[in-house]
Design an enzyme around this catalytic site. Structure first.
Site, PDB file in Angstrom:
ATOM      1  N   LYS A   1       1.082  -1.171  -0.044  1.00  0.00           N
ATOM      2  CA  LYS A   1       0.061   0.048   0.029  1.00  0.00           C
ATOM      3  C   LYS A   1       0.988   1.331  -0.049  1.00  0.00           C
ATOM      4  O   LYS A   1       2.180   1.225   0.559  1.00  0.00           O
ATOM      5  CB  LYS A   1      -0.712   0.081   1.132  1.00  0.00           C
ATOM      6  CG  LYS A   1      -2.285   0.810   1.196  1.00  0.00           C
ATOM      7  CD  LYS A   1      -3.244   0.074   0.859  1.00  0.00           C
ATOM      8  CE  LYS A   1      -4.448   1.006   0.665  1.00  0.00           C
ATOM      9  NZ  LYS A   1      -5.783   0.173   0.267  1.00  0.00           N
TER      10      LYS A   1
ATOM     11  N   LYS B   1     -20.261   4.560  -2.711  1.00  0.00           N
ATOM     12  CA  LYS B   1     -20.085   3.733  -4.170  1.00  0.00           C
ATOM     13  C   LYS B   1     -20.690   2.376  -3.818  1.00  0.00           C
ATOM     14  O   LYS B   1     -21.304   1.524  -4.292  1.00  0.00           O
ATOM     15  CB  LYS B   1     -18.922   3.777  -4.746  1.00  0.00           C
ATOM     16  CG  LYS B   1     -18.447   5.374  -5.115  1.00  0.00           C
ATOM     17  CD  LYS B   1     -17.292   5.119  -5.731  1.00  0.00           C
ATOM     18  CE  LYS B   1     -15.983   4.992  -4.983  1.00  0.00           C
ATOM     19  NZ  LYS B   1     -15.766   6.268  -3.909  1.00  0.00           N
TER      20      LYS B   1
HETATM   21  N1  LIG Z   1     -14.678   1.025  -3.357  1.00  0.00           N
HETATM   22  C1  LIG Z   1     -14.158  -0.211  -3.458  1.00  0.00           C
HETATM   23  O1  LIG Z   1     -13.866  -0.700  -4.463  1.00  0.00           O
HETATM   24  C2  LIG Z   1     -13.724  -0.678  -1.962  1.00  0.00           C
HETATM   25  C3  LIG Z   1     -13.045  -1.805  -1.830  1.00  0.00           C
HETATM   26  C4  LIG Z   1     -12.806  -2.237  -0.704  1.00  0.00           C
HETATM   27  C5  LIG Z   1     -13.166  -1.682   0.616  1.00  0.00           C
HETATM   28  N2  LIG Z   1     -13.846  -0.412   0.526  1.00  0.00           N
HETATM   29  C6  LIG Z   1     -14.144   0.386   1.659  1.00  0.00           C
HETATM   30  O2  LIG Z   1     -15.652   0.464   1.593  1.00  0.00           O
HETATM   31  C7  LIG Z   1     -16.070   1.659   2.396  1.00  0.00           C
HETATM   32  C8  LIG Z   1     -16.920   2.405   1.232  1.00  0.00           C
HETATM   33  O3  LIG Z   1     -16.161   2.582   0.288  1.00  0.00           O
HETATM   34  P1  LIG Z   1     -16.747   3.532  -0.897  1.00  0.00           P
HETATM   35  O4  LIG Z   1     -15.982   3.349  -2.125  1.00  0.00           O
HETATM   36  O5  LIG Z   1     -18.211   3.070  -0.863  1.00  0.00           O
HETATM   37  O6  LIG Z   1     -16.747   4.938  -0.280  1.00  0.00           O
HETATM   38  P2  LIG Z   1     -17.619   6.292  -0.641  1.00  0.00           P
HETATM   39  O7  LIG Z   1     -16.699   7.474  -0.081  1.00  0.00           O
HETATM   40  O8  LIG Z   1     -18.172   6.149  -1.889  1.00  0.00           O
HETATM   41  O9  LIG Z   1     -18.626   6.008   0.452  1.00  0.00           O
HETATM   42  C9  LIG Z   1     -18.635   6.110   1.833  1.00  0.00           C
HETATM   43  C10 LIG Z   1     -20.241   6.523   2.442  1.00  0.00           C
HETATM   44  O10 LIG Z   1     -19.940   6.696   3.901  1.00  0.00           O
HETATM   45  C11 LIG Z   1     -20.770   7.782   4.107  1.00  0.00           C
HETATM   46  N3  LIG Z   1     -20.090   7.999   5.504  1.00  0.00           N
HETATM   47  C12 LIG Z   1     -19.056   8.671   6.155  1.00  0.00           C
HETATM   48  N4  LIG Z   1     -19.334   8.620   7.149  1.00  0.00           N
HETATM   49  C13 LIG Z   1     -20.458   8.246   7.865  1.00  0.00           C
HETATM   50  C14 LIG Z   1     -21.073   7.841   9.095  1.00  0.00           C
HETATM   51  N5  LIG Z   1     -20.571   8.245  10.149  1.00  0.00           N
HETATM   52  N6  LIG Z   1     -22.360   7.404   8.818  1.00  0.00           N
HETATM   53  C15 LIG Z   1     -22.981   7.267   7.738  1.00  0.00           C
HETATM   54  N7  LIG Z   1     -22.260   7.291   6.639  1.00  0.00           N
HETATM   55  C16 LIG Z   1     -21.207   8.003   6.648  1.00  0.00           C
HETATM   56  C17 LIG Z   1     -20.291   8.956   3.204  1.00  0.00           C
HETATM   57  O11 LIG Z   1     -21.028   9.972   3.157  1.00  0.00           O
HETATM   58  C18 LIG Z   1     -20.102   8.159   1.917  1.00  0.00           C
HETATM   59  O12 LIG Z   1     -21.428   8.424   1.145  1.00  0.00           O
HETATM   60  C19 LIG Z   1     -14.614   2.200   2.758  1.00  0.00           C
HETATM   61  O13 LIG Z   1     -14.459   1.824   3.940  1.00  0.00           O
HETATM   62  C20 LIG Z   1     -13.607   1.593   1.765  1.00  0.00           C
HETATM   63  O14 LIG Z   1     -12.162   1.563   2.207  1.00  0.00           O
HETATM   64  C21 LIG Z   1     -14.252   0.113  -0.713  1.00  0.00           C
END
Ligand SMILES: NC(=O)c1ccc[n+]([C@@H]2O[C@H](COP(=O)([O-])OP(=O)(O)OC[C@H]3O[C@@H](n4cnc5c(N)ncnc54)[C@H](O)[C@@H]3O)[C@@H](O)[C@H]2O)c1
Length: 363
Positions: free
Chosen positions: A83, A186
């Site tokens: 990373k 997302k």
């Molecule tokens: N995108 C990927 O492919 C991927 C892969 C593995 C892990 N992840 C993990 O999944 C999680 C989500 O990723 P993502 O890509 O959807 O990110 P994102 O930023 O699109 O979505 C995160 C959402 O969580 C909301 N949020 C933040 N704090 C909050 C709270 N206290 N209460 C309620 N909602 C809250 C945000 O407003 C946002 O809509 C992250 O932890 C990321 O590390 C994502």
């Protein structure tokens, strides 16, 4: 933590290599951490974040690269774990020059590390990084990339959740269950659609108005609640953390109504020992890095020429992997988080050892 502090941390955690990179002209300060290359080149994204200190940046790079090694191992990928973090505010310092300077440092590692997107970096950024290095994934579809990895991340979470439902209720479906999603970003949005299609009821919350508006306008079947405390204390069968890390802590676990936890967020356990607390409460926690591996499966597929169908087929395997972990946990009387770590460590040791069988045409 200065560089010497980082060296102590290395000894404790067993990382292979940590590289500090600097380009003063563009303001680039990056740390590339490689935890293990036992299974192949290290793959993991680049987090671009305004850390409060160098120590925080180093710690994040070390923790995240270790987690990637376990995630890639359990996903069955022939890739190690790494990373990178870029220390700074992407809103202020992200430029073409900085990203390309970063790309040159990635290239300088000769393929020991492949990068991808993470918090603060996006597909168009990887297209720029790719101008300087071959060792990059997560590029846009127009450049032969795999695009948005949240598609298969959510699909994989859904597969893992089906396996947990089977273990808990006897059938691999969420039909008729109430699932609470914290974070309609997302991953959360795609996950909500899979669940609704499967016949589940979805309850959700988000702090972002745009996400709430999306639910109201495009998915009115979703019941919205005020915040995460309201979500986790409501009548839900499954809790899917899909926002930030640390969702399961000493405050949330005692009041959680769900009996299954499976979600997309990374690093859901706030500290070691929470997995035992979950078990004591009879809550089946499916380890985050097992169920959210669909995203890395998607970006890894790009290395040899991306095929969505092949990547999706591999992400479907998260159902079987989750079943295997839950069965191992039951057989060995340990929480699933411990069983998953054991399986990942076993694969790294067993497959990594094969390079000791010397081949005449390889070093
Ligand atoms: N995108 C990927 O492919 C991927 C892969 C593995 C892990 N992840 C993990 O999944 C999680 C989500 O990723 P993502 O890509 O959807 O990110 P994102 O930023 O699109 O979505 C995160 C959402 O969580 C909301 N949020 C933040 N704090 C909050 C709270 N206290 N209460 C309620 N909602 C809250 C945000 O407003 C946002 O809509 C992250 O932890 C990321 O590390 C994502």
């Amino acid at each position: 933590m200065g560089v010497f502090g980082a060296a102590d941390h290395l000894e404790t955690n067993g990382h292979e290599q940590v590289v500090f990179c600097q380009d003063k002209a563009t303001g680039l300060r990056a740390i590339i951490a490689i935890y293990s290359t036992a299974l192949g080149p290290a793959l993991g994204g680049t987090r671009f974040f305004p850390y409060a200190s160098e120590a925080d940046a180093v710690r994040d790079a070390l923790d995240l690269s270790r987690a990637m090694a376990y995630k890639n191992a359990i996903a069955g990928l022939d890739l190690g774990g790494g990373k990178a973090v870029i220390w700074g505010d992407p809103q202020k310092i992200k430029t073409e020059g900085l990203l390309r300077a970063y790309g040159r440092f990635v290239e300088s590692l000769g393929g020991r590390y492949y990068t991808a997107c993470d918090v603060g970096t996006y597909t168009p950024d990887m297209d720029i990084v790719a101008k300087e290095t071959r060792f990059v994934t997560g590029r846009s579809v127009e450049y032969g990339g795999c695009g948005d990895s949240s598609v298969l991340t959510a699909f994989g979470v859904f597969q893992g959740m089906r396996a947990a439902a089977e273990q808990m209720w006897g059938a691999p479906t969420l039909d008729g269950r109430r699932v609470g999603i914290a974070g309609l970003g997302k991953v959360g949005k795609h996950l909500a659609r899979h669940l609704l299609d499967d016949g589940a009821e979805v309850v959700a919350t988000d702090v972002n108005e745009a996400a709430i508006a999306w639910a109201r306008e495009t998915c009115p079947q979703i019941t919205l609640v005020a915040d995460t405390p309201a979500l986790i204390t409501s009548e839900i069968d499954v809790y899917a953390p899909c926002a930030l890390g640390g969702a399961l802590d000493d405050d949330s676990v005692p009041v959680l109504r769900a009996t299954v936890v499976a979600g997309g967020a990374n690093n859901q356990l706030a500290h070691p020992g929470i997995e035992k607390l979950l078990e004591e409460r009879g809550i089946l926690y499916v380890p985050d890095y097992v169920v959210n591996a669909g995203g890395v499966i998607q970006v890894a597929d790009e290395i040899n020429g991306f095929s969505f169908e092949r990547a999706k087929m591999r992400a479907t395997g998260i159902y079987d992997t989750t079943r295997q972990i839950l069965q191992l946990a039951a057989a060995e009387g340990v929480p699933p988080a411990v069983a998953a770590d054991r399986l990942a460590e076993h694969r790294m040791a067993e497959i990594g050892r094969l390079s000791t069988i010397r081949l005449p045409h390889r070093p």
